[in-house]
Design a protein around this motif. Structure first.
Motif, PDB file in Angstrom:
ATOM      1  N   UNK A  21      13.002   9.730 -16.417  1.00 23.22           N
ATOM      2  CA  UNK A  21      12.222  10.949 -16.474  1.00 23.22           C
ATOM      3  C   UNK A  21      12.810  12.046 -17.335  1.00 23.22           C
ATOM      4  N   UNK A  22      12.753  13.277 -16.821  1.00 21.32           N
ATOM      5  CA  UNK A  22      13.151  14.443 -17.597  1.00 21.32           C
ATOM      6  C   UNK A  22      14.629  14.399 -17.956  1.00 21.32           C
ATOM      7  N   UNK A  90      18.087  16.360 -11.132  1.00 23.14           N
ATOM      8  CA  UNK A  90      17.859  15.492  -9.974  1.00 23.14           C
ATOM      9  C   UNK A  90      16.850  16.140  -9.030  1.00 23.14           C
ATOM     10  N   UNK A  91      15.869  15.375  -8.612  1.00 27.79           N
ATOM     11  CA  UNK A  91      14.819  15.919  -7.743  1.00 27.79           C
ATOM     12  C   UNK A  91      14.231  14.813  -6.877  1.00 27.79           C
ATOM     13  N   UNK A  92      13.972  15.138  -5.615  1.00 28.78           N
ATOM     14  CA  UNK A  92      13.185  14.250  -4.770  1.00 28.78           C
ATOM     15  C   UNK A  92      11.934  15.012  -4.333  1.00 28.78           C
ATOM     16  N   UNK A 188       7.992  10.778 -10.518  1.00 29.57           N
ATOM     17  CA  UNK A 188       7.781  11.631  -9.356  1.00 29.57           C
ATOM     18  C   UNK A 188       6.966  10.928  -8.265  1.00 29.57           C
ATOM     19  N   UNK A 189       6.122   9.988  -8.649  1.00 31.31           N
ATOM     20  CA  UNK A 189       5.273   9.290  -7.668  1.00 31.31           C
ATOM     21  C   UNK A 189       5.878   7.972  -7.198  1.00 31.31           C
ATOM     22  N   UNK A 190       7.081   7.666  -7.650  1.00 32.96           N
ATOM     23  CA  UNK A 190       7.692   6.378  -7.301  1.00 32.96           C
ATOM     24  C   UNK A 190       7.871   6.247  -5.789  1.00 32.96           C
TER      25      UNK A 190
END
Length: 259
Positions: A21-22, A90-92, A188-190
């Motif tokens: 991702x980003x 890093x993001x959840x 993000x949708x994983x």
């Protein structure tokens, strides 16, 4: 453009959350623009491939582990010969209605999105050069939450307050908070429940919270790297709060005719 632009030449940058991702795109863009890049994340197979492609260094890191953060940031700084910038992506994003969001989900979201970001900045502090930059990704939706992402939105709101405290206690630091808007080609949708997502998408459309288009991943990454290089090159100015949103372009006549 990136193949020619070398405005990041010589900058030593650590990108946390770079396996996809980003973060992955930021690391690639920074390296193409001349930076020396270290990357950190949990998924080492992906991270090792990235590091090889950009001639960088990879470090396995779980941002919920404070000791690991301190060790990896120190090792990355040693590998690079210091740090001119740290970029935290890093993001959840747990998808759940608020009444269905359990304690473990709340704690995980805050551990990664809020405390993890704080601890990376804390660990990077003694390694950053005089004009060093810390760029932390947040959310453009803070203050206007959408259904189904309460833990994410709350953790990012708390992160914003922590970054205010960093600026208050360390005005000498260049801390950039970037509110991320909808972006293509991220993960993000994983792992999200598809039936729940279908319900949430309907809600977001009804409330005007789903844009007609999303920002291109490459454009977002280039913008983040440009923020770092600009802040580093102009140390008397801090772009403290930046919001990224998709630029909605009208469809071309030919594209419309093909529908």
């Amino acid at each position: 453009m990136s193949g020619q632009l070398q405005d990041a030449a010589g900058l030593r940058i650590l990108v946390v959350g770079a396996s996809s991702g980003i973060g992955h795109a930021v690391a690639t863009s920074a390296a193409e623009r001349g930076a020396k890049v270290a990357v950190a994340a949990r998924r080492m197979e992906l991270l090792t491939q990235l590091a090889k492609s950009i001639d960088g260094t990879a470090f396995e890191l779980d941002v919920e582990d404070l000791k690991a953060i301190e060790r990896v940031v120190g090792e990355a700084a040693s590998a690079l010969g210091g740090l001119d910038a740290v970029v935290f992506t890093s993001t959840v994003v747990p998808f759940a209605y608020i009444e269905d969001t359990d304690v473990a989900t709340w704690l995980h979201a805050f551990a990664v999105n809020t405390i993890g970001a704080n601890n990376v900045l804390r660990a990077a502090l003694p390694h950053l050069s005089e004009n060093g930059v810390a760029l932390i990704t947040s959310s453009r939706d803070v203050g206007r939450p959408r259904a189904g992402v309460a833990a994410y939105d709350a953790s990012k709101a708390a992160l914003d307050e922590i970054l205010h405290s960093w600026r208050s206690e360390h005005p000498e630091l260049s801390v950039i908070r970037v509110g991320m808007g909808p972006t293509e080609d991220t993960e993000i949708l994983r792992g999200a429940d598809r039936d729940l997502l279908e319900e949430l998408f309907k809600s977001w459309v009804e409330h005007g919270q789903l844009p007609a288009q999303m920002s291109a991943l490459r454009d977002v990454a280039e913008t983040l790297v440009s923020l770092v290089t600009t802040a580093y090159a102009n140390p008397s100015v801090v772009p403290e709060i930046v919001q990224l949103a998709p630029r909605i372009r009208p469809r071309t006549k030919n594209a419309a005719d093909q529908q």
